[in-house]
Enzyme design. Structure first.
Site, PDB file in Angstrom:
ATOM      1  N   CYS A  89      -4.111  12.687  -5.030  1.00 51.50           N
ATOM      2  CA  CYS A  89      -2.756  13.061  -5.468  1.00 51.50           C
ATOM      3  C   CYS A  89      -1.969  11.849  -5.953  1.00 51.50           C
ATOM      4  O   CYS A  89      -1.494  11.040  -5.141  1.00 51.50           O
ATOM      5  CB  CYS A  89      -2.018  13.744  -4.317  1.00 51.50           C
ATOM      6  SG  CYS A  89      -0.290  14.104  -4.684  1.00 51.50           S
TER       7      CYS A  89
ATOM      8  N   CYS B 297       1.699  11.622  -4.909  1.00 52.85           N
ATOM      9  CA  CYS B 297       1.880  11.191  -3.517  1.00 52.85           C
ATOM     10  C   CYS B 297       1.634   9.688  -3.373  1.00 52.85           C
ATOM     11  O   CYS B 297       2.346   9.015  -2.630  1.00 52.85           O
ATOM     12  CB  CYS B 297       0.891  11.897  -2.586  1.00 52.85           C
ATOM     13  SG  CYS B 297       0.656  13.640  -2.903  1.00 52.85           S
ATOM     14  N   ASP B 298       0.625   9.162  -4.040  1.00 53.36           N
ATOM     15  CA  ASP B 298       0.120   7.830  -3.668  1.00 53.36           C
ATOM     16  C   ASP B 298       0.251   6.730  -4.720  1.00 53.36           C
ATOM     17  O   ASP B 298       0.029   5.561  -4.401  1.00 53.36           O
ATOM     18  CB  ASP B 298      -1.362   7.952  -3.265  1.00 53.36           C
ATOM     19  CG  ASP B 298      -1.535   8.837  -2.032  1.00 53.36           C
ATOM     20  OD1 ASP B 298      -0.601   8.886  -1.212  1.00 53.36           O
ATOM     21  OD2 ASP B 298      -2.585   9.486  -1.909  1.00 53.36           O
TER      22      ASP B 298
END
Ligand code: NAP
Length: 313
Positions: free
Chosen positions: A137, A140-141
């Site tokens: 993701c 997200c990261d």
């Protein structure tokens, strides 16, 4: 347990952000929901580390911790949890029925929030390095790779989108694709080709992830499918963007799915079966965020509550 004991006002299938939010709302509405947690309680967020974009947590929160707090919140209002996977469903009869752990259950309303699983390459080290160099993701990261080198694998719209997003943080993004052309839409490809810090390695497979416990991922072993040549490619991060598989197999033939297996909804979160609602990544292949899944879980609970009120149950 007798049949009557296995009948509930509401069954929620799945315990990620969508399922747990639905459970909080339904429990507060005194629907006494029973949540089938499934084989991965807490869903995809339990495979991430820091979550920095879920509103309400100024300093961020660990994914597993966020899910634990949500579960406690649902428990506080009386939601019940069963650590079982739903294997089969029958929504064609009057009562909505599911089979979990070999046992039959029924309900007046069902919320499906079973999520989707990111496709993995099946490499030995893939799971070991999840959250420590391997990610599924970018939203997200990517933030954690500021000024670092990152590899993205895939050739579809997701890979283009992820690479483009990561390029705003990383110093260098390398897209590795197994063929000589992308399947992504032309507009997404053009965008990629216009970004200076993105390069593409064609006709190449990732065959191994190299790293250690301390440093996490340090390199990938790449294999050119045309020449058979293998080489190690240094990288700080490895993003998988080869698609997702919605966890909807248990519902095939019972409700309408699209050609990729995502549940089709209408009028909010209603599925094609009366009394059955769906929320989160098993419906949504576009946004796929914890907060959007949570929002849909809330919607499904409110839709189900209205349905039950009309039934006068
Ligand atoms: P996808 O279109 O199925 O693409 C998956 C990509 O991963 C393909 O390029 C495929 O290679 C590659 N791949 C699959 N298995 C692999 C393996 N084992 N090893 C190496 N490569 C592998 O999936 P997606 O990109 O997630 O898109 C899914 C759907 O969502 C699509 O309909 C897409 O248009 C849509 N989507 C739209 C947007 C947008 O419009 N903004 C953004 C994201 C997704 P091959 O090409 O060789 O098969």
């Amino acid at each position: 347990m007798s049949r009557a004991e296995n009948h509930f006002r509401q069954i929620i299938i799945g315990s990620g952000a969508a399922g747990l939010t639905a459970a909080i709302y339904s429990a507060r509405a005194a629907l006494r929901p029973v949540v089938f947690e499934g084989s991965q309680p807490g869903g995809q967020l339990t495979t991430t580390t820091e979550v920095e974009n879920f509103p309400g947590f100024e300093e961020g929160i660990l994914g597993p911790q966020l899910m634990e707090v949500m579960k406690k919140q649902a428990l506080r209002f009386g939601a019940e949890f069963l650590s079982r996977d739903v294997e089969k469903a029958d929504f064609r009869q009057g009562a909505l029925a599911v089979v979990a752990g070999g046992e039959s259950y029924s309900a007046d309303s069902v919320i499906i929030a079973t999520g989707a699983a990111p496709r993995m390459l099946g490499l030995a080290n893939e799971k070991k390095f999840i959250g420590r160099g391997v990610s599924t993701c970018a939203t997200c990261d990517a933030f954690f790779y500021r000024g670092k080198k990152v590899v993205v694998v895939g050739g579809g719209d997701s890979a283009m989108e992820e690479a483009s997003f990561i390029s705003k943080f990383a110093s260098q993004v390398t897209l590795v694709h197994r063929r000589k052309e992308f399947r992504a839409s032309k507009i997404m490809q053009d965008r990629i080709f216009g970004i200076k810090n993105i390069t593409v390695i064609w006709d190449t497979l990732v065959t191994d992830i190299i790293g250690d416990d301390k440093a996490g991922v340090t390199a990938l072993r790449l294999k050119n499918v045309k020449t058979g040549r293998e080489s190690d490619f240094p990288t700080d991060g490895f993003f998988l963007a080869i698609g997702h598989t919605p966890n909807s197999r248990a519902f095939a033939g019972q409700i309408e799915l699209d050609d990729q297996g995502y549940i089709l909804t209408r009028e909010g979160t209603a599925t094609s079966a009366p009394g059955v609602f769906a929320a989160g990544d098993v419906v949504d292949h576009h946004y796929r965020q914890a907060i959007t899944a949570a929002g849909m879980g809330c919607m499904a609970s409110l839709d189900a509550e209205k349905y039950l009120a009309a039934l006068k149950k």
